[in-house]
Motif scaffolding. Structure first.
Motif, PDB file in Angstrom:
ATOM      1  N   LYS A  84      65.543 -92.253  27.038  1.00 49.62           N
ATOM      2  CA  LYS A  84      66.367 -91.109  26.668  1.00 49.62           C
ATOM      3  C   LYS A  84      66.299 -90.924  25.160  1.00 49.62           C
ATOM      4  O   LYS A  84      66.223 -91.896  24.403  1.00 49.62           O
ATOM      5  CB  LYS A  84      67.824 -91.313  27.093  1.00 49.62           C
ATOM      6  CG  LYS A  84      68.027 -91.452  28.597  1.00 49.62           C
ATOM      7  CD  LYS A  84      67.607 -90.208  29.348  1.00 49.62           C
ATOM      8  CE  LYS A  84      67.784 -90.390  30.851  1.00 49.62           C
ATOM      9  NZ  LYS A  84      67.256 -89.228  31.612  1.00 49.62           N
ATOM     10  N   GLN A  85      66.342 -89.656  24.762  1.00 44.85           N
ATOM     11  CA  GLN A  85      66.281 -89.341  23.337  1.00 44.85           C
ATOM     12  C   GLN A  85      67.526 -89.863  22.621  1.00 44.85           C
ATOM     13  O   GLN A  85      68.619 -89.879  23.167  1.00 44.85           O
ATOM     14  CB  GLN A  85      66.159 -87.823  23.167  1.00 44.85           C
ATOM     15  CG  GLN A  85      65.817 -87.381  21.760  1.00 44.85           C
ATOM     16  CD  GLN A  85      65.527 -85.887  21.712  1.00 44.85           C
ATOM     17  OE1 GLN A  85      65.183 -85.297  22.729  1.00 44.85           O
ATOM     18  NE2 GLN A  85      65.663 -85.292  20.548  1.00 44.85           N
ATOM     19  N   TRP A  86      67.346 -90.294  21.404  1.00 41.85           N
ATOM     20  CA  TRP A  86      68.411 -90.941  20.639  1.00 41.85           C
ATOM     21  C   TRP A  86      69.627 -90.045  20.457  1.00 41.85           C
ATOM     22  O   TRP A  86      69.528 -88.884  20.079  1.00 41.85           O
ATOM     23  CB  TRP A  86      67.887 -91.354  19.261  1.00 41.85           C
ATOM     24  CG  TRP A  86      68.933 -92.000  18.402  1.00 41.85           C
ATOM     25  CD1 TRP A  86      69.745 -91.395  17.498  1.00 41.85           C
ATOM     26  CD2 TRP A  86      69.285 -93.384  18.388  1.00 41.85           C
ATOM     27  NE1 TRP A  86      70.583 -92.309  16.921  1.00 41.85           N
ATOM     28  CE2 TRP A  86      70.326 -93.541  17.449  1.00 41.85           C
ATOM     29  CE3 TRP A  86      68.829 -94.499  19.074  1.00 41.85           C
ATOM     30  CZ2 TRP A  86      70.904 -94.771  17.173  1.00 41.85           C
ATOM     31  CZ3 TRP A  86      69.406 -95.729  18.805  1.00 41.85           C
ATOM     32  CH2 TRP A  86      70.425 -95.857  17.869  1.00 41.85           C
ATOM     33  N   ASN A  87      70.796 -90.599  20.783  1.00 40.20           N
ATOM     34  CA  ASN A  87      72.065 -90.029  20.333  1.00 40.20           C
ATOM     35  C   ASN A  87      73.052 -91.177  20.194  1.00 40.20           C
ATOM     36  O   ASN A  87      73.008 -92.157  20.946  1.00 40.20           O
ATOM     37  CB  ASN A  87      72.567 -88.917  21.269  1.00 40.20           C
ATOM     38  CG  ASN A  87      73.169 -89.437  22.554  1.00 40.20           C
ATOM     39  OD1 ASN A  87      74.266 -89.988  22.562  1.00 40.20           O
ATOM     40  ND2 ASN A  87      72.439 -89.268  23.661  1.00 40.20           N
ATOM     41  N   GLU A  88      73.907 -91.060  19.207  1.00 41.36           N
ATOM     42  CA  GLU A  88      74.758 -92.184  18.808  1.00 41.36           C
ATOM     43  C   GLU A  88      75.695 -92.642  19.926  1.00 41.36           C
ATOM     44  O   GLU A  88      75.916 -93.836  20.117  1.00 41.36           O
ATOM     45  CB  GLU A  88      75.578 -91.800  17.572  1.00 41.36           C
ATOM     46  CG  GLU A  88      74.758 -91.611  16.306  1.00 41.36           C
ATOM     47  CD  GLU A  88      74.133 -92.918  15.819  1.00 41.36           C
ATOM     48  OE1 GLU A  88      74.595 -93.997  16.248  1.00 41.36           O
ATOM     49  OE2 GLU A  88      73.186 -92.854  15.015  1.00 41.36           O
ATOM     50  N   GLU A  89      76.244 -91.693  20.658  1.00 41.91           N
ATOM     51  CA  GLU A  89      77.197 -92.056  21.712  1.00 41.91           C
ATOM     52  C   GLU A  89      76.520 -92.879  22.808  1.00 41.91           C
ATOM     53  O   GLU A  89      77.033 -93.917  23.240  1.00 41.91           O
ATOM     54  CB  GLU A  89      77.811 -90.791  22.315  1.00 41.91           C
ATOM     55  CG  GLU A  89      78.874 -91.076  23.373  1.00 41.91           C
ATOM     56  CD  GLU A  89      79.481 -89.808  23.947  1.00 41.91           C
ATOM     57  OE1 GLU A  89      80.289 -89.914  24.886  1.00 41.91           O
ATOM     58  OE2 GLU A  89      79.138 -88.703  23.459  1.00 41.91           O
ATOM     59  N   LEU A  90      75.347 -92.406  23.255  1.00 40.81           N
ATOM     60  CA  LEU A  90      74.622 -93.142  24.288  1.00 40.81           C
ATOM     61  C   LEU A  90      74.146 -94.489  23.756  1.00 40.81           C
ATOM     62  O   LEU A  90      74.185 -95.500  24.468  1.00 40.81           O
ATOM     63  CB  LEU A  90      73.434 -92.314  24.785  1.00 40.81           C
ATOM     64  CG  LEU A  90      72.540 -92.974  25.839  1.00 40.81           C
ATOM     65  CD1 LEU A  90      73.354 -93.382  27.061  1.00 40.81           C
ATOM     66  CD2 LEU A  90      71.405 -92.034  26.236  1.00 40.81           C
ATOM     67  N   ALA A  91      73.710 -94.514  22.502  1.00 42.92           N
ATOM     68  CA  ALA A  91      73.251 -95.769  21.904  1.00 42.92           C
ATOM     69  C   ALA A  91      74.372 -96.805  21.888  1.00 42.92           C
ATOM     70  O   ALA A  91      74.145 -97.994  22.153  1.00 42.92           O
ATOM     71  CB  ALA A  91      72.738 -95.516  20.493  1.00 42.92           C
ATOM     72  N   ALA A  92      75.591 -96.357  21.601  1.00 38.64           N
ATOM     73  CA  ALA A  92      76.735 -97.276  21.585  1.00 38.64           C
ATOM     74  C   ALA A  92      76.996 -97.840  22.978  1.00 38.64           C
ATOM     75  O   ALA A  92      77.303 -99.030  23.136  1.00 38.64           O
ATOM     76  CB  ALA A  92      77.971 -96.555  21.058  1.00 38.64           C
ATOM     77  N   ASP A  93      76.866 -96.991  24.004  1.00 41.60           N
ATOM     78  CA  ASP A  93      77.064 -97.459  25.383  1.00 41.60           C
ATOM     79  C   ASP A  93      76.006 -98.492  25.766  1.00 41.60           C
ATOM     80  O   ASP A  93      76.310 -99.509  26.398  1.00 41.60           O
ATOM     81  CB  ASP A  93      77.008 -96.278  26.356  1.00 41.60           C
ATOM     82  CG  ASP A  93      78.206 -95.354  26.212  1.00 41.60           C
ATOM     83  OD1 ASP A  93      79.220 -95.792  25.627  1.00 41.60           O
ATOM     84  OD2 ASP A  93      78.125 -94.203  26.675  1.00 41.60           O
ATOM     85  N   VAL A  94      74.760 -98.209  25.400  1.00 46.44           N
ATOM     86  CA  VAL A  94      73.669 -99.142  25.722  1.00 46.44           C
ATOM     87  C   VAL A  94      73.870-100.454  24.982  1.00 46.44           C
ATOM     88  O   VAL A  94      73.670-101.543  25.534  1.00 46.44           O
ATOM     89  CB  VAL A  94      72.304 -98.514  25.370  1.00 46.44           C
ATOM     90  CG1 VAL A  94      71.183 -99.534  25.537  1.00 46.44           C
ATOM     91  CG2 VAL A  94      72.047 -97.293  26.243  1.00 46.44           C
ATOM     92  N   ARG A  95      74.278-100.351  23.733  1.00 54.24           N
ATOM     93  CA  ARG A  95      74.527-101.550  22.929  1.00 54.24           C
ATOM     94  C   ARG A  95      75.604-102.422  23.580  1.00 54.24           C
ATOM     95  O   ARG A  95      75.527-103.653  23.559  1.00 54.24           O
ATOM     96  CB  ARG A  95      74.946-101.134  21.521  1.00 54.24           C
ATOM     97  CG  ARG A  95      74.851-102.235  20.474  1.00 54.24           C
ATOM     98  CD  ARG A  95      75.238-101.685  19.099  1.00 54.24           C
ATOM     99  NE  ARG A  95      74.368-100.598  18.676  1.00 54.24           N
ATOM    100  CZ  ARG A  95      74.775 -99.350  18.439  1.00 54.24           C
ATOM    101  NH1 ARG A  95      76.057 -99.029  18.593  1.00 54.24           N
ATOM    102  NH2 ARG A  95      73.925 -98.428  18.053  1.00 54.24           N
ATOM    103  N   ALA A  96      76.590-101.768  24.180  1.00 57.02           N
ATOM    104  CA  ALA A  96      77.683-102.497  24.836  1.00 57.02           C
ATOM    105  C   ALA A  96      77.334-102.892  26.270  1.00 57.02           C
ATOM    106  O   ALA A  96      78.107-103.589  26.927  1.00 57.02           O
ATOM    107  CB  ALA A  96      78.946-101.640  24.832  1.00 57.02           C
ATOM    108  N   GLY A  97      76.172-102.433  26.748  1.00 58.74           N
ATOM    109  CA  GLY A  97      75.778-102.747  28.125  1.00 58.74           C
ATOM    110  C   GLY A  97      76.621-102.031  29.158  1.00 58.74           C
ATOM    111  O   GLY A  97      76.758-102.492  30.294  1.00 58.74           O
TER     112      GLY A  97
END
Length: 533
Positions: free
Chosen positions: A114-127
């Protein structure tokens, strides 16, 4: 899995998408997408048209997204030491379709970017991946049978890169399948309605500028003409609000009315600045202003009331549809009864248009139906387990048992039947023990009675001597009870004596002796006696 030889993005690929339920549509179908509503997907599937992308979307999202995906795929291949291949496939039934950004040669791992976006990145980072994304992954894993998916959000570089491993979550695949089944049913019943453009409120006819000049008396004014025209326009305002267009018009008219009031007040204040009081002028201005205000308030009230009525109508219709669905399922799983909860009011909260209110209610209705279908299937399976086990009387709490998990129910069924069998065996053992004790007591009592009776001497001394001299083997006579040898002229004992004798001889109950006597082959016994003499 059936792999399709298609290039993602090609016309053939787009055509295949219209004929299957795709993984990228799964979040929309489950009501979890922020990009499209479930009703819109139903409409697109019913008409057979893919959603059209604007030039900007095509250039900035679709093409750019695929370019970033290719860059990210190379980096993932470096990490896992395996090549990844873009794959489009259906399940074995050709029902569900999934397009994977990458899959390993053996099919054990998938890759989704998925293309980078901060909100999704935070979710992925948190698993903690949200339903807008995990439903797509669940369908990809279901179609391919892969063990896990590498989910990456990035801009194609290591600088902006987050990834996580997603594995199937228990229960989600079943819920996904149930969701598509309900969607398929809704699609079959869908009535295509021509799409209407988004309503835009029309502006009311502009009133002419009110001109007033005073010198202590009104020197010039178009007030009479202004009043007549204003009243005509105000009276023409529609207050029968039914459609989205009516609501849009009414909302804009409310603003128009307020603007007229403000301008009239400004004209009045301008006139006041020129003279102390001109009664007719002010009464006229006040009348127009009051009429405008009345219409504005009426429209504002109608807009709010009609919106609330439509909201209530949509909510009531959805509730009735859910009740009908639940009634049908409850008839199927009788005698068990169940229900599911739906929060239509919560789903519709914050929605401003009729279309969004309807979509919110329909999506919540579909969710509740999916849950109800799954629960009914579970109850059906549990009832089958209970019926196949037999011993219906052991499961009087059927209502509670039917809602248990299958494994727990199987253990409970086995435990109850085992306990019941043990209790029944204990009862049988107790009855047998009591019967044996009764027989033993009867035998002991009879033995005491027999020992107390004098031995009857029915034979003469000579006959006794003759009897002693004659060997029993040569005559074929049997030795009787208590070792007595029968004589030729012995009186026939009674039936009771015969039974008692045999009972004591063989240590059995009277009933067993009688059974033996009834089973005797008297003809064979008679022939044996004849041959002995």
């Amino acid at each position: 899995m059936k792999e399709l030889q298609l290039i993602q993005g090609s016309d053939q690929w787009l055509e295949a998408r219209t004929k299957h339920f795709t993984a990228s549509e799964a979040p929309i179908m489950m009501g979890a997408s922020k990009k499209m509503g479930r009703n819109e997907l139903l409409r697109l599937k019913a008409t057979g048209n893919e959603r059209e992308y604007s030039d900007w979307v095509q250039r900035n999202l679709f093409d750019k997204g695929h370019a970033l995906e290719a860059l990210a795929r190379v980096l993932v291949e470096e990490d896992i030491g395996e090549e990844l291949y873009p794959v489009t496939a259906t399940d074995d039934d050709g029902w569900l379709l999934a397009s994977m950004d990458g899959m390993t040669m053996l099919g054990a791992r998938l890759f989704e970017h998925k293309q980078w976006n901060e909100e999704l990145a935070a979710d992925v980072r948190a698993g903690d991946l949200g339903p807008e994304y995990y439903w797509q992954l669940e369908q990809q894993l279901l179609v391919t049978g892969a063990d896990e998916a590498i989910f990456v959000v990035s801009d194609g570089t290591r600088e902006k890169w987050e990834q996580m491993i997603y594995k199937p979550v228990k229960g989600r695949a079943e819920k996904l399948i149930a969701g598509w089944k309900q969607f398929e049913k809704d699609l079959a019943e869908y009535e295509v309605v021509p799409e209407k453009p988004q309503p835009v409120g029309k502006t009311m006819e502009s009133l002419p500028a009110l001109r007033i000049e005073l010198t202590g008396a009104v020197t010039a004014s178009n007030l009479a003409e202004y009043k007549a025209h204003a009243f005509e326009v105000i009276q023409s305002i529609n207050t029968d609000l039914q459609t989205d267009q009516d609501f849009a018009d009414a909302e804009k008219t409310v603003k128009w009315c307020k603007d007229v009031e403000d301008r009239l007040d400004a004209a009045k204040q301008h006139a006041l600045s020129q003279t102390a009081s001109i009664d007719e002028l002010f009464r006229t201005i006040d009348a127009i202003s009051a009429e405008t205000r009345t219409k504005r308030l009426e429209l504002d009230r109608l807009v709010k009331a009609q919106k609330e009525n439509r909201r209530l109508e949509i909510k009531t219709t959805a509730e009735a549809s859910l009740k009908k669905h639940l009634d049908a399922l409850n008839d199927r799983v009788q005698p068990v009864r169940f229900t599911v909860q739906a929060d239509f009011a919560g789903a519709m909260k914050g929605k401003r248009t009729i279309a969004t209110l309807q979509d919110a209610a329909d999506t919540e209705l579909a969710r509740a139906k999916i849950d109800a279908n799954q629960l009914a299937d579970k109850i059906d399976a549990n009832l089958k387990l209970i019926r196949e086990a037999g011993h219906d009387f052991l499961f009087s709490d059927l209502q509670a048992l039917a809602l248990k998990e299958a494994d727990d129910l199987k253990m409970l069924i086995d435990a109850r039947i085992t306990k019941h069998n043990a209790e029944e065996q204990a009862k049988i053992d107790a009855k047998l023990a009591a019967a044996r004790d009764e027989i033993r007591q009867e035998e002991q009592a009879k033995a005491v009675d027999q020992a107390a009776k004098p031995v009857e001497q029915t034979a003469k001394p000579v006959e006794q001597e003759a009897s002693k001299a004659a060997p029993s083997a040569s005559t074929g006579l049997r030795t009787g009870c208590y070792g007595r040898t029968p004589t030729a002229k012995q009186t026939r004992p009674t039936d009771r004596q015969i039974i008692d004798c045999l009972t004591l001889q063989f240590r059995v109950h009277d009933s067993k002796v009688i059974e033996w006597l009834l089973d005797m082959d008297l003809e064979a016994a008679s022939r044996e006696m004849e041959s002995a003499f």
